[in-house]
Write an enzyme that holds these catalytic residues in place. Structure first.
Site, short mmCIF file in Angstrom:
data_model
loop_
_atom_site.label_atom_id
_atom_site.label_comp_id
_atom_site.label_asym_id
_atom_site.label_seq_id
_atom_site.Cartn_x
_atom_site.Cartn_y
_atom_site.Cartn_z
N GLY A 41 0.83 -1.22 0.10
CA GLY A 41 -0.16 -0.12 -0.20
C GLY A 41 0.73 1.20 0.04
N CYS A 76 -27.82 -9.58 -16.33
CA CYS A 76 -27.01 -9.29 -17.61
C CYS A 76 -28.12 -9.74 -18.63
CB CYS A 76 -25.88 -10.07 -17.57
SG CYS A 76 -25.28 -10.03 -19.41
N CYS A 103 -26.49 -13.14 -20.50
CA CYS A 103 -26.00 -14.28 -19.84
C CYS A 103 -27.03 -14.33 -18.62
CB CYS A 103 -24.76 -14.33 -19.73
SG CYS A 103 -23.98 -13.40 -18.12
N CYS A 143 -22.94 -7.57 -18.75
CA CYS A 143 -21.72 -7.94 -18.05
C CYS A 143 -20.89 -6.76 -18.53
CB CYS A 143 -21.20 -9.24 -18.05
SG CYS A 143 -22.39 -10.19 -17.44
N CYS A 170 -18.89 -13.14 -19.46
CA CYS A 170 -19.97 -13.21 -19.94
C CYS A 170 -20.21 -14.25 -21.01
CB CYS A 170 -20.57 -11.77 -20.39
SG CYS A 170 -21.98 -11.55 -20.91
#
Lengths: 291, 381
Positions: free
Chosen positions: A29, A237, A240, A262, A268
């Site tokens: 970080g 979606c 899908c 998606c 997807c």
């Protein structure tokens, strides 16, 4: 492109970048300054990510590049072509086949593994930047672990809007020490940051590299009574049928009609190949027969 | 059907083809040659070399041609090429005192050793469009004629060994003495910028900084945002030899010559706790003929020296090294600015969701408040 070194950068530059990456992995970080080079694409187009990828790529690597979750957005195409030309590595759209994935604004839906590296393109690496514009000040704040200002901002959001009004680039605390900007991924993706793969972040213009090693604690900032909440468009979606993925809204007619799909195109497609069909999708085998 | 993001690859190829056609323009006209750009757009070439941090007229001309005259694009091409070049050594510092000057003026002294040399300047031209230039007439000359002219130029228009004006002030101790140092300056292109920056580093950033940005900052000091009362002590333009030590030979040799513009300002200074009343200095040095940039650079350099001279920080942008150094580079600036053209639909989507949610709650609040407002009114009636 024999006039350029493997993966474009010269070995000295790669060494310099690798040292920054190692330092970043050692201090999760923490933003490591590095001598970013001018790349043959503009700052803001992913020069930091490209330099990190160039320093990590080996000839046997398989590369995937996504922008907004998709492999075929213009800049993803351009970066993939760049490495095809300069490193001659194999490329793929399949998340599971890739050993190195460079991304802008998304984490793939599919879980990544210990054998993979995820490289993020970062525009503004400093999570405190819009609270304090001076780099000299923000570096001090990180050194002293003085993150009060950030909590005040989150608190003010709640008092004004009833919730934290940050929907992307949502800050996380890494391994209990540094507050980090995850790059502009939607906060939907934040919980995925505790993963098995190595995550590297490159900010070219701002000359910073940082990292999250595998299995590192990555906690999105919040309050006990206002816990962090991942957010996405409600619905499934249209292609899908997935109800657990991050969705893009697509306007489909002049009356503002819309559908949701998606954002991760590879995910997807593999769902559709496996037989999932959404409300407006056609089964894959029929589509193939039609074309 | 959902096709919005498909076909990126073909779109890019087609865009590149169209771009290259547009770059060439009407092909019934002859193409520009690099020589023409170098000779007839020399100030453009100078700017691209200065901000591209690479002294090479031919490459600069090529970059200008390739970028369709978009100078920031040309500078970018130069920078991206420059960064791939190996460093095989460093030249000795150039001696601007030995410059072959084509122009040398001082605004602080009417006359001084070396004299005032006006040189090829726009300063006293009347800005009237010269329609003769628009006529197609060709004033091309033969090689022989050119050679004759060239000899004439070399004999009459270059003066060497002209002393620096500020040195005359220095003899009386009236101007602050610069601290001499042989430490190798940091290299902005090889190390990440860390603050506070040395003066050498600040000058590096300014000399490759955007001409418009540095000009604007310098102008702001003149209008009172950290005013530093600058006089142009000396402005000189000319050619300097570049020498390099060759270890195998054991001595230094000339490896070429570069055109540069140097500006030294003399700034009024009433003294501070640290320094006695004296004149102070600002310094500008830029590749090519580029006096606007050199003067601007000197003013901004002087403004950023407030700390070492014990002046107050009045919060002016030109005094603020972090503000200046982080924002003067036009390649960084244009990249980040223009990147907002790239797709952001994932971020935008999450903002959409957030705004819908907050808005719904806010509207519900308003509704609730309205019905509450109405009730006591009715009760009052």
């Amino acid at each position: 492109m024999s006039e350029y070194n493997f993966a474009y950068l010269d070995e000295q530059t790669k060494r310099m970048i690798r040292r920054a990456i190692l330092k970043g992995l050692a201090i999760p970080g923490y933003q490591v300054p590095f001598a970013s080079r001018e790349m043959p694409m503009p700052y803001g187009w992913g020069t930091g990510g490209v330099q990190v990828s160039a320093a990590c790529l080996m000839p046997e690597d398989v590369l995937k590049v996504i922008d907004q979750g998709a492999d075929d957005t213009t800049n993803a195409v351009s970066i993939r072509k760049f490495f095809e030309k300069t490193a001659n590595v194999e490329t793929t759209a399949a998340t599971s086949e890739a050993t190195l994935i460079q991304t802008r604004h998304r984490i793939p839906e599919e879980d990544l593994t210990e054998d993979q590296i995820l490289v993020y393109q970062v525009p503004i690496p400093e999570p405190l930047r819009f609270l304090e514009p001076r780099e000299t000040e923000t570096r001090k704040m990180h050194a002293l672990e003085e993150y009060g200002l950030m909590y005040v901002k989150l608190y003010e959001d709640i008092s004004q809007h009833g919730q934290i009004a940050t929907s992307y680039s949502y800050p996380l605390k890494i391994e209990g020490r540094y507050v980090m900007d995850p790059s502009p991924i939607p906060k939907f993706d934040n919980p995925k940051m505790e993963m098995s793969a190595i995550q590297l972040f490159g900010a070219g213009r701002e000359q910073r590299i940082y990292a999250v090693p595998p299995y590192t604690k990555a906690v999105s900032l919040d309050f006990e009574d206002y816990p962090f909440e991942a957010m996405k468009a409600e619905g499934c979606c249209a292609l899908c049928g997935a109800d657990h993925t991050y969705l893009d809204e697509v306007i489909i007619d002049d009356d503002g009609g819309r559908m949701f799909v998606c954002s991760d195109t590879d995910y997807c497609e593999s769902r559709r190949a496996a037989g999932h069909v959404g409300a407006q999708g056609t089964p894959q085998n029929q589509e193939a027969a039609a074309s | 059907m959902y096709v919005a993001v498909k076909g990126g690859e073909r779109a890019i190829d087609a865009a590149h083809d169209w771009l290259s056609e547009e770059r060439r323009g009407d092909r019934r006209l002859p193409a520009l040659s690099l020589d023409q750009i170098i000779e007839q757009l020399s100030l453009t070439v100078a700017r691209v070399m200065a901000e591209g941090s690479l002294y090479d007229q031919e490459l600069a001309a090529l970059a200008i041609k390739q970028s369709r005259g978009d100078l920031i694009e040309a500078i970018f091409l130069m920078r991206a090429y420059r960064t791939t070049l190996p460093r095989f050594g460093y030249s000795n510092p150039i001696d601007t005192g030995k410059m072959s000057c084509i122009r040398r003026i001082s605004a602080t002294f009417k006359d001084a050793p070396g004299g005032q040399i006006l040189g090829p300047t726009f300063d006293y031209t009347h800005r009237l469009l010269d329609f003769k230039l628009a006529a197609e007439g060709d004033d091309k000359i033969s090689d022989d004629e050119y050679d004759t002219l060239k000899v004439h130029h070399e004999v009459h228009e270059q003066s060497k060994d002209i002393p620096h004006i500020t040195e005359f002030l220095n003899k009386d101790g009236l101007i602050q003495t610069e601290v001499e140092s042989d430490t190798t300056p940091d290299d902005l292109t090889r190390e990440p910028l860390e603050l506070p920056a040395s003066r050498a580093l600040r000058l590096q950033a300014l000399t490759r900084g955007d001409e418009g940005f540095v000009l604007g900052l310098a102008y702001s000091t003149q209008r009172g945002y950290a005013r530093n009362h600058a006089f142009v002590g000396e402005l000189r333009i000319g050619y300097c030899d570049v020498e390099m030590d060759i270890p195998e030979l054991g001595f230094s040799i000339d490896i070429g010559e570069i055109q540069i513009t140097e500006c030294e300002t003399v700034n009024q200074f009433k003294g501070s706790k640290k320094e006695p009343p004296q004149f102070t200095r600002g310094y500008g040095l830029v590749f090519g003929q580029s006096e606007r940039k050199a003067i601007s650079m000197a003013l901004v350099d002087r403004a950023m020296r407030w700390k070492e001279l014990g002046e107050d920080f009045v919060g002016a942008p030109a005094q603020d090294e972090e503000f200046v150094l982080y924002h003067c580079d036009n390649i960084q600036a244009t990249g980040f600015l223009e990147h907002i053209k790239l797709p952001h639909y994932v971020d935008f989507q999450s903002e959409l969701e957030l705004i819908r949610k907050i808005r719904k709650e806010a509207l519900a609040h308003q509704e609730a408040a309205k019905s509450e407002d109405n009730q006591p009114l009715e009760a009052a009636e």
